[in-house]
Design an enzyme around this catalytic site. Sequence first.
Site, short mmCIF file in Angstrom:
data_model
loop_
_atom_site.label_atom_id
_atom_site.label_comp_id
_atom_site.label_asym_id
_atom_site.label_seq_id
_atom_site.Cartn_x
_atom_site.Cartn_y
_atom_site.Cartn_z
CD GLU A 176 -2.74 1.36 2.44
OE1 GLU A 176 -3.66 2.20 2.43
OE2 GLU A 176 -2.50 0.62 3.42
CE LYS A 213 -6.57 0.07 1.70
NZ LYS A 213 -7.08 -0.34 3.02
#
Length: 298
Positions: A176, A213
Amino acid sequence: MQEKHLERMRNDKGFIAALDQSGGSTPKALAAYGVSENEYTTEVEMFDLVHKMRTRIISAPAFDSEHILGAILFEQTMDREIDGKYTGEYLSEEKGIVPFLKVDKGLAELSNGVQKMKPIDDLSETLDRANERGMFGTKMRSVIQEANKDGIKEVVDQQFEVAKQIINAGLVPIIEPEVDIHSTDKEKSEEILKQEIIKHLDLLKENELVMLKLTIPSVGNLYKELIDHPQVVRVVALSGGYSRDEANGKLKSNDGLIASFSRALSENLSVSQTDEEFNAALKEAVESIYDASVNKNS
């Protein structure tokens, strides 16, 4: 079980619920839920209250596998129980939802326009516990504030370096590198980020799988190349501070991108609601985020 989870994450419709607020963000999460800081005096009491909140969300009828593929947990949530089962086991066995664990220790100071992850000194031990507790994968977050090529490269290099350790432990990492939605050069940052990620994906072996993500991009379908990459199980989007309506609207412009929302999932939930009111509010959120994840404009 891992193969079953992998098949679900690759192919099924739905989104990932992010329930992973940690020490720094927990007071905000509780405040948004209607629990003020004067209602607890110690960190233990704070985490007891947030586990109670998460238990209420996870055990609600609206939190179902028809709409929700997976859930990301904070370490303390993983180590606690719901109805006599560790939270990950409860999610998997009772709900049919794939459990993930947040493993990062927060953000380092801003440098080169980015905030890398702080060192994860106990990663090996944490991954052992994650396997014992039935986790399928992990999640770790960095933040990109500026379109600084060196900084973005450092973020991605660090993310993939740690991801390799997670893969070697038999888990699937969610990488992420969040681009701040308020960045003045967000679009440029996202293009640099995409190219850096592709470089690393192309070096992965056939059995080395990751998830990504990412902030919903300014340019629709910018991340289609990442979504289609053979080493990527799924690409999910964070809400990043957008309201749920804003995040859902932007998500619909990106084919194959599904949600992994936190604040946007829980923004209308309150400790003062009856169970019926709580479930109705959660149901509305779940169904709208699911709809944005599976029904696209194009």
